[in-house]
Design a protein around this motif. Structure first.
Motif, PDB file in Angstrom:
ATOM      1  N   ARG A 208       0.851  -1.192   0.000  1.00 39.91           N
ATOM      2  CA  ARG A 208       0.000   0.000   0.000  1.00 39.91           C
ATOM      3  C   ARG A 208       0.882   1.235   0.000  1.00 39.91           C
ATOM      4  O   ARG A 208       2.055   1.196   0.403  1.00 39.91           O
ATOM      5  N   CYS A 209       0.323   2.343  -0.461  1.00 46.37           N
ATOM      6  CA  CYS A 209       1.019   3.623  -0.444  1.00 46.37           C
ATOM      7  C   CYS A 209       0.727   4.329   0.873  1.00 46.37           C
ATOM      8  O   CYS A 209      -0.437   4.447   1.278  1.00 46.37           O
ATOM      9  N   LEU A 210       1.778   4.763   1.535  1.00 42.76           N
ATOM     10  CA  LEU A 210       1.598   5.501   2.769  1.00 42.76           C
ATOM     11  C   LEU A 210       0.939   6.846   2.485  1.00 42.76           C
ATOM     12  O   LEU A 210       1.219   7.495   1.467  1.00 42.76           O
ATOM     13  N   GLU A 211       0.078   7.268   3.401  1.00 46.79           N
ATOM     14  CA  GLU A 211      -0.486   8.601   3.294  1.00 46.79           C
ATOM     15  C   GLU A 211       0.595   9.622   3.635  1.00 46.79           C
ATOM     16  O   GLU A 211       1.524   9.347   4.386  1.00 46.79           O
ATOM     17  N   ASP A 212       0.466  10.808   3.085  1.00 46.60           N
ATOM     18  CA  ASP A 212       1.512  11.813   3.229  1.00 46.60           C
ATOM     19  C   ASP A 212       1.734  12.220   4.680  1.00 46.60           C
ATOM     20  O   ASP A 212       2.839  12.637   5.045  1.00 46.60           O
ATOM     21  N   HIS A 213       0.718  12.124   5.521  1.00 42.14           N
ATOM     22  CA  HIS A 213       0.846  12.580   6.900  1.00 42.14           C
ATOM     23  C   HIS A 213       1.339  11.484   7.847  1.00 42.14           C
ATOM     24  O   HIS A 213       1.614  11.777   9.013  1.00 42.14           O
ATOM     25  N   GLU A 214       1.464  10.265   7.399  1.00 45.02           N
ATOM     26  CA  GLU A 214       1.851   9.171   8.282  1.00 45.02           C
ATOM     27  C   GLU A 214       3.340   9.275   8.640  1.00 45.02           C
ATOM     28  O   GLU A 214       4.177   9.633   7.813  1.00 45.02           O
ATOM     29  N   LEU A 215       3.663   8.916   9.890  1.00 45.50           N
ATOM     30  CA  LEU A 215       5.041   8.922  10.357  1.00 45.50           C
ATOM     31  C   LEU A 215       5.731   7.649   9.895  1.00 45.50           C
ATOM     32  O   LEU A 215       5.236   6.539  10.115  1.00 45.50           O
ATOM     33  N   TYR A 235       0.603   8.155  -9.701  1.00 46.49           N
ATOM     34  CA  TYR A 235      -0.140   9.288 -10.235  1.00 46.49           C
ATOM     35  C   TYR A 235      -1.609   9.277  -9.820  1.00 46.49           C
ATOM     36  O   TYR A 235      -2.278  10.307  -9.915  1.00 46.49           O
ATOM     37  N   ALA A 236      -2.127   8.147  -9.363  1.00 49.07           N
ATOM     38  CA  ALA A 236      -3.550   8.034  -9.040  1.00 49.07           C
ATOM     39  C   ALA A 236      -3.828   8.210  -7.553  1.00 49.07           C
ATOM     40  O   ALA A 236      -4.910   7.879  -7.095  1.00 49.07           O
ATOM     41  N   LYS A 237      -2.881   8.746  -6.800  1.00 47.99           N
ATOM     42  CA  LYS A 237      -3.055   8.836  -5.353  1.00 47.99           C
ATOM     43  C   LYS A 237      -4.212   9.753  -4.981  1.00 47.99           C
ATOM     44  O   LYS A 237      -4.979   9.475  -4.054  1.00 47.99           O
ATOM     45  N   TYR A 238      -4.347  10.880  -5.674  1.00 51.42           N
ATOM     46  CA  TYR A 238      -5.433  11.837  -5.397  1.00 51.42           C
ATOM     47  C   TYR A 238      -6.280  12.061  -6.647  1.00 51.42           C
ATOM     48  O   TYR A 238      -6.820  13.150  -6.842  1.00 51.42           O
ATOM     49  N   GLU A 239      -6.381  11.042  -7.466  1.00 54.72           N
ATOM     50  CA  GLU A 239      -7.151  11.178  -8.700  1.00 54.72           C
ATOM     51  C   GLU A 239      -8.633  11.387  -8.414  1.00 54.72           C
ATOM     52  O   GLU A 239      -9.337  12.026  -9.203  1.00 54.72           O
ATOM     53  N   GLN A 495       1.010  -0.357 -10.918  1.00 55.32           N
ATOM     54  CA  GLN A 495       1.666   0.117  -9.705  1.00 55.32           C
ATOM     55  C   GLN A 495       1.755   1.633  -9.649  1.00 55.32           C
ATOM     56  O   GLN A 495       1.596   2.225  -8.582  1.00 55.32           O
ATOM     57  N   GLN A 496       1.971   2.269 -10.780  1.00 54.33           N
ATOM     58  CA  GLN A 496       2.148   3.709 -10.790  1.00 54.33           C
ATOM     59  C   GLN A 496       0.859   4.462 -11.065  1.00 54.33           C
ATOM     60  O   GLN A 496       0.885   5.679 -11.265  1.00 54.33           O
TER      61      GLN A 496
END
Length: 580
Positions: A208-215, A235-239, A495-496
């Motif tokens: 999974r892709c970590l969220e930007d705010h996660e430590l 590229y699809a993280k905030y699509e 994946q991307q």
């Protein structure tokens, strides 16, 4: 819709401005006054007036050596620990008020910088007698003792797609976004806000892709020894914030309250904590402790994921809890068919944070196609984090807006004096129309390629023959991935991020002289063969059977980035792999 989201975002951000908070997150009204923590100082006689220093930080040895030239102190003896009782486990974190000696000075002390607020950690104020600090002799000095884990550093190992790795020393409070920016800087990549940190579990077949705010350090504490971090594009993280209509079909979304506006207020209802959205539909669910899968009617709410024990009924007595959202994260299955016997390749998993290597507590699910899986995973993230995701999405845009006046590089006087010229005639002329200047520049570039090709044919001292140059020049580009299979190219695209215009080029396996363009459109991956063709003894490349010909693949990619042509959409994002 963007205006409604901005109003909701501003309303949520105003809540943090209503009451002042200290650094440790507590309300300022609940904290005692700083002056009340110190005992009252009685009046002192003129003979007893002694300067007293203000509370200062304990500095590191290196910083003390640097400031040695500024603070001309007398020789300092070796001082043992003056308060060993603070190091014991049974000692209180704050000194009792009566344990400090009364002050004997009322003279104005020399002002020293002091921390504005107590850090969110165990901190102590102590009085150490017998220390000479500053210009005069003093009875003691206030020391600020802080045991703060935020100042600790930890090594984190990050892998790239090509197998290379880099060990980075980061503070324990660094977020995933900050680490990605650090890796972008160290790897000399282009920061387009699409780099992500991936939590990869090869033994479980999850990622999974970590969220930007996660430590990062906190997430690493929940990972097994076989797990690792990957540095990858997504590229699809905030699509779903850019194209919400491509997500959440109407038949999959219901509301506990009547929602006005339909699809236009879809994201606003998800981000608003007072609304009660639900995602419903059929999913293949793996039974706990068994290898069999069942197709069940599943409902996702803020309270958790439920399945219906009786058809499509959502009555409380027919709903059974499958997984909770609080202490869990949603992952995508890497090889669900091979490892778990999933019916399709579009599997997802809800993994509790406490699970590291066991598979018996994993809740494995499987969707019919990629669009349905993306819908469920997006709904899980929105229901769990809400407005925090929209804040993560807005941060790069706000930074870009702040830096927009300085984004254009400053040009020198000589560069500002340059103008577009046309030398095709007997005399040169200034091109005032910007569109004409751009077309003239393109024609000049094409003419330069023709001249270089003609000189190579005539036998000039060129390191490469023109045919050889056109066949190898594309290998220096990031979008070319060499001899990879069709399955591997599809895996890289997935994946991307399955967004429109994501592409890569590779060698053809069926025709050694041809190439293949792999393109994503409407969350589907399509392949287009690039065939070589000859014209007047020169080799060209074409996607449309010779109607549009290009001397090399770089020209072909540049053209289809500006024109759709025979493709379903323009080439927008290219898949890239970097070496750390």
């Amino acid at each position: 819709m963007n205006e409604s989201l901005e109003s909701l975002y501003s309303a949520c951000s105003m809540q943090s401005d209503t009451e002042p908070l200290l650094q440790n997150g507590q309300h300022a009204s609940s904290q005692p006054e700083a002056s009340s923590a110190r005992p009252a100082q009685p009046q002192a006689s003129p003979r007893q007036k002694v300067q007293r220093s203000q509370p200062v930080h304990i500095l590191a040895v290196r910083r003390l050596q640097e400031e040695d030239q500024q603070l001309k102190t007398s020789s300092l003896p070796a001082i043992p620990n003056p308060f060993p009782e603070l190091c014991g486990p049974g000692s209180p974190p704050v000194l009792p008020p009566g344990s400090l000696p009364p002050s004997q000075s009322q003279a104005p002390a020399k002002q020293v910088s002091r921390p504005h607020a107590m850090p969110p950690v165990a901190a102590y104020w102590a009085f150490v007698p017998g220390i000479l600090v500053g210009e005069g002799s003093e009875e003691g000095v206030w020391l600020f003792i802080c045991t703060c884990p935020l100042f600790m550093l930890q090594d984190v190992k990050v892998f790239s797609e090509d197998g290379t790795s880099k060990v980075v020393e980061i503070p324990t409070d660094m977020t995933a976004r900050d680490l990605c920016q650090l890796l972008v800087y160290k790897s000399h990549c282009v920061d387009d806000n699409s780099w992500t940190l991936v939590e990869h579990h090869p033994h479980l077949g999850l990622e999974r892709c970590l969220e930007d705010h996660e430590l990062v350090v906190q997430v690493e504490g929940t990972m097994a020894s076989e797990s690792k971090f990957l540095f990858r594009k997504n590229y699809a993280k905030y699509e779903f914030f850019k194209n919400p209509m491509n997500f959440f079909p109407e038949q999959m979304v219901t509301w506990c309250q009547q929602s006005n506006g339909g699809q236009t207020q879809l994201l606003q209802n998800f981000l608003n904590s007072s609304s009660c959205p639900e995602i419903q539909g059929f999913l293949h669910v793996k039974e706990m402790g068994r290898k069999s899968w069942k197709k069940l009617y599943v409902c996702l709410r803020r309270s958790g994921l439920y399945c219906s024990t009786k058809g499509t009924s959502k009555e409380p007595r027919h709903l059974q809890l499958l997984a909770d959202l609080e202490e869990s994260n949603i992952f995508s299955l890497i090889s669900g068919k091979k490892q778990y016997g999933a019916p399709t390749d579009h599997g997802l998993c809800i993994k509790p944070n406490k699970v590291k290597t066991e598979t018996k507590e994993l809740r494995l699910l499987c969707a019919e196609d990629e669009q349905i899986r993306a819908c469920w995973m997006t709904a899980f993230r929105l229901l769990k984090y809400g407005m925090l995701l929209y804040q993560n999405y807005r941060i790069p845009q706000q930074r870009k807006a702040l830096l927009s006046p300085f984004s254009t590089p400053v040009r020198s006087v000589s560069e500002n004096s340059l103008v577009a010229m046309d030398f095709s005639g007997q005399t040169g002329r200034v091109i005032e129309n910007p569109a004409e200047a751009q077309s003239a520049a393109l024609e000049e570039g094409h003419a330069w390629r023709k001249r270089s090709t003609r000189m190579n044919i005539l036998g000039s001292q060129s390191p490469l023959h023109p045919s050889t140059l056109s066949s190898v020049i594309h290998r220096t580009q990031h979008w070319f991935h060499g001899r990879i299979s069709r399955e591997e190219s599809h895996r890289i695209i997935k994946q991307q991020g399955l967004v429109d215009g994501l592409f890569l080029l590779r060698d053809s396996q069926s025709n050694p002289k041809a190439f293949v363009l792999t393109l994503c459109h409407h969350q589907k991956i399509k392949n287009f063969q690039i065939l070589p063709c000859e014209d007047e003894g020169q080799t060209f490349f074409s996607l449309d059977d010779g109607n549009t010909k290009f001397s090399d693949l770089i020209q072909l990619v540049d053209f289809y980035q500006l024109n759709k042509g025979v493709l379903p959409c323009k080439l927008k994002h290219h898949c890239i792999r970097v070496a750390l």
